[in-house]
Motif scaffolding. Structure first.
Motif, PDB file in Angstrom:
ATOM      1  N   ILE A 188     -11.358  -3.474 -13.983  1.00 45.35           N
ATOM      2  CA  ILE A 188     -10.448  -3.506 -15.129  1.00 45.35           C
ATOM      3  C   ILE A 188     -11.125  -2.938 -16.376  1.00 45.35           C
ATOM      4  N   SER A 189     -12.419  -3.217 -16.530  1.00 45.70           N
ATOM      5  CA  SER A 189     -13.154  -2.717 -17.695  1.00 45.70           C
ATOM      6  C   SER A 189     -13.550  -1.257 -17.557  1.00 45.70           C
ATOM      7  N   GLY A 190     -13.402  -0.698 -16.344  1.00 52.45           N
ATOM      8  CA  GLY A 190     -13.766   0.699 -16.115  1.00 52.45           C
ATOM      9  C   GLY A 190     -15.222   0.900 -15.747  1.00 52.45           C
ATOM     10  N   ALA A 191     -15.983  -0.195 -15.542  1.00 52.34           N
ATOM     11  CA  ALA A 191     -17.406  -0.079 -15.229  1.00 52.34           C
ATOM     12  C   ALA A 191     -17.654   0.324 -13.775  1.00 52.34           C
ATOM     13  N   THR A 192     -16.725  -0.002 -12.891  1.00 54.47           N
ATOM     14  CA  THR A 192     -16.879   0.282 -11.464  1.00 54.47           C
ATOM     15  C   THR A 192     -15.584   0.877 -10.934  1.00 54.47           C
ATOM     16  N   PRO A 193     -15.668   1.950 -10.101  1.00 57.09           N
ATOM     17  CA  PRO A 193     -14.442   2.547  -9.550  1.00 57.09           C
ATOM     18  C   PRO A 193     -13.691   1.583  -8.639  1.00 57.09           C
ATOM     19  N   TRP A 194     -12.376   1.686  -8.661  1.00 56.36           N
ATOM     20  CA  TRP A 194     -11.553   0.845  -7.791  1.00 56.36           C
ATOM     21  C   TRP A 194     -11.821   1.134  -6.320  1.00 56.36           C
ATOM     22  N   GLY A 195     -12.207   2.358  -6.010  1.00 54.33           N
ATOM     23  CA  GLY A 195     -12.462   2.711  -4.616  1.00 54.33           C
ATOM     24  C   GLY A 195     -13.602   1.934  -3.994  1.00 54.33           C
ATOM     25  N   ASP A 196     -14.531   1.435  -4.820  1.00 53.49           N
ATOM     26  CA  ASP A 196     -15.652   0.657  -4.278  1.00 53.49           C
ATOM     27  C   ASP A 196     -15.205  -0.677  -3.703  1.00 53.49           C
ATOM     28  N   THR A 197     -14.010  -1.127  -4.069  1.00 55.09           N
ATOM     29  CA  THR A 197     -13.552  -2.455  -3.635  1.00 55.09           C
ATOM     30  C   THR A 197     -12.890  -2.438  -2.255  1.00 55.09           C
ATOM     31  N   ILE A 198     -12.776  -1.263  -1.641  1.00 49.83           N
ATOM     32  CA  ILE A 198     -12.157  -1.207  -0.312  1.00 49.83           C
ATOM     33  C   ILE A 198     -13.002  -2.027   0.669  1.00 49.83           C
ATOM     34  N   PRO A 199     -12.440  -3.034   1.312  1.00 51.77           N
ATOM     35  CA  PRO A 199     -13.241  -3.893   2.203  1.00 51.77           C
ATOM     36  C   PRO A 199     -13.808  -3.112   3.379  1.00 51.77           C
TER      37      PRO A 199
END
Length: 233
Positions: A188-199
């Motif tokens: 949400i803060s933009g510090a980490t890409p959303w793609g990294d959260t793919i399980p």
């Protein structure tokens, strides 16, 4: 003692003993008993207080729900439990928060999958599971029980951050700097890409299997039918 008072008392004993043995009493007891002896004492206390809590829960009389529960709430709660199951299964491999020999090495790796979501996926899994239960079983007793689980999981995780920083030093501090306590806070803060959260596969497929088996068992054991089994069969 009234059933609700007994439930609250056992919840306090369960949480209090966990926190006391995990933090202020741990060092002194481990020094006297050794690490193995301390783990035996910890396990005995945890099992005993858990049994007391379960017996108090089973002794609660039927209570009317505080709000109506329809299909929408069931769907949302089922999705939350599925997500919690994925977090839990993903936390079992490569988790620096676990008491494992490779914890320091795991903390040096990239935060991917469930660890990109939160550095405490197991504890957030428990907390979300408890929240989902309140949504579909909105009784005072369920709120007390689930509130106990949420408090223990999240307060315990916050305490674990401090303990791990003392035990692992810079390894944990660097890991904490690259991860977040609150799920998705870094995305949400933009510090980490959303793609990294793919399980990862073991988290995704293991979580789905756990969710299917657990929700099926819920009905098979005589409790409320849960998950997709409410609409299948």
């Amino acid at each position: 003692m009234q059933p609700m008072s007994l439930l609250i008392t056992t919840c306090v004993l369960f949480v209090g003993s966990h926190l006391a043995l995990s933090h202020p009493l741990r060092h002194g007891l481990a020094s006297r008993l050794g690490e193995r002896g301390f783990q035996i004492v910890y396990s005995i206390v945890a099992i005993a207080t858990f049994i007391m809590l379960v017996q108090a829960w089973r002794g609660m009389p039927p209570e009317p729900p505080l709000w109506a529960v329809g299909d929408i709430l069931w769907i949302v709660a089922s999705i939350i439990v599925l997500f919690a199951s994925v977090l839990f299964m993903g936390s079992l491999i490569g988790n620096p928060a676990l008491a494992a020999p490779g914890a320091a090495a795991a903390a040096q790796g990239a935060a991917r999958g469930v660890f990109a979501i939160t550095r405490h996926p197991m504890m957030w899994g428990f907390a979300l599971w408890a929240i989902a239960h309140v949504m579909v079983v909105p009784t005072p007793a369920q709120i007390v029980l689930s509130g106990t689980i949420v408090f223990l999981a999240l307060f315990g995780s916050a305490g674990q951050d401090g303990k791990k920083a003392r035990l692992m030093g810079d390894s944990w501090r660097h890991w904490a700097a690259r991860t977040s306590f609150v799920p998705f806070a870094r995305q949400i803060s933009g510090a980490t890409p959303w793609g990294d959260t793919i399980p990862r596969p073991h988290a995704l497929f293991g979580g789905i299997v756990l969710w299917l088996v657990a929700t099926w068992g819920h009905g098979a054991l005589g409790y409320m039918v849960a998950g997709i089994w409410r609409w299948v069969g």
